[in-house]
Write a protein that holds these residues in place. Structure first.
Motif, short mmCIF file in Angstrom:
data_model
loop_
_atom_site.label_atom_id
_atom_site.label_comp_id
_atom_site.label_asym_id
_atom_site.label_seq_id
_atom_site.Cartn_x
_atom_site.Cartn_y
_atom_site.Cartn_z
N MET A 1 0.81 -1.15 0.02
CA MET A 1 -0.07 -0.11 -0.02
C MET A 1 0.98 1.25 -0.06
N ASN A 2 0.67 2.09 -0.91
CA ASN A 2 1.51 3.40 -1.04
C ASN A 2 0.57 4.44 -0.41
N GLU A 3 0.82 4.71 0.90
CA GLU A 3 0.07 5.63 1.81
C GLU A 3 -0.03 7.08 1.18
N LYS A 6 -2.11 7.27 -1.88
CA LYS A 6 -3.37 7.09 -1.41
C LYS A 6 -4.04 8.17 -0.80
N LYS A 7 -3.30 8.98 -0.12
CA LYS A 7 -3.80 10.41 0.46
C LYS A 7 -3.90 11.35 -0.72
N VAL A 80 -3.43 1.13 -3.59
CA VAL A 80 -4.22 2.44 -2.99
C VAL A 80 -5.23 1.98 -1.99
#
Length: 217
Positions: A1-3, A6-7, A80
């Protein structure tokens, strides 16, 4: 997961949907004021620019997601998560570049990074923009016309569907949980009466309005 990604995508999706909510006829004035405040939009600016505000934000969003796609490909659920994997889909769906990115959307659907129903909706919209029959019956449209008194009125219709007798079979295979008939009611309301227009009829209607409208003379 690429935080981090994602944000960024969550914010893009918030803006894409938030701006459109301002034009939802069912929201209360209080809710609209709340959305304007949340989006940092001045009421006077909203009054003057109207839908142009959406167009401007869409352009900004598209520039951002094109950079994201060039770096990551389609950011699907493995990268994501959900529902963030819908952010890029929303922006493309609301752009004039569906034709460019539809192959990437189809690939994401095949890899189950997004539901295939999203692929179907985008393909239908692309076909509509190309003045061709849609496949899954997901797209409604609207045109101006002159009523019997000569007044300009706007009316909604379902964009022509290819092989209408098998549309529900195709919808089921694509993963939709509603029938064509149920989807029409969802789009236009329970009292909407479906008319099976052809592409030729729709294009002729558009042409007739252009010729007859005082504004276009």
């Amino acid at each position: 997961m690429n935080e981090g990604l994602k944000k960024e995508l969550d914010e893009i999706m918030r803006l894409d949907q938030g701006y459109r909510m301002l034009f939802d006829t069912e929201i209360t004035p209080e809710k609209k004021d709340e959305i304007l405040k949340d989006l940092h939009i001045d009421k006077e600016e909203f009054r003057k620019k109207d839908w142009q505000l959406v167009a401007e934000q869409d352009s900004i969003n598209l520039h951002k997601i094109e950079n994201i796609i060039s770096k990551y490909g389609y950011p699907g659920k493995s990268l994501v998560g959900e529902p963030t994997n819908r952010a890029v889909w929303y922006v493309i769906q609301h752009s004039k570049k569906i034709g460019k990115y539809l192959p990437i959307i189809k690939e994401a659907g095949e890899k189950k990074e997004i539901p295939f129903t999203w692929v179907a909706m985008m393909e239908d919209r692309f076909l509509m923009h190309e003045n061709k029959e849609q496949i899954y019956g997901t797209q409604g449209a609207g045109e101006m016309k002159l009523d019997k008194s000569g007044k300009e009125v706007f009316f909604n219709f379902v964009w022509p569907v290819k092989d209408i007798k098998d549309v529900n079979k195709r919808r089921k295979e694509a993963g939709f949980d509603s029938t064509f008939e149920e989807n029409i009611k969802r789009m236009f309301g329970q009292d909407f009466k479906y008319e099976p227009y052809t592409i030729q009829q729709v294009l002729q209607l558009r042409e007739d309005f252009k010729k007859s409208s005082p504004k276009n003379k």
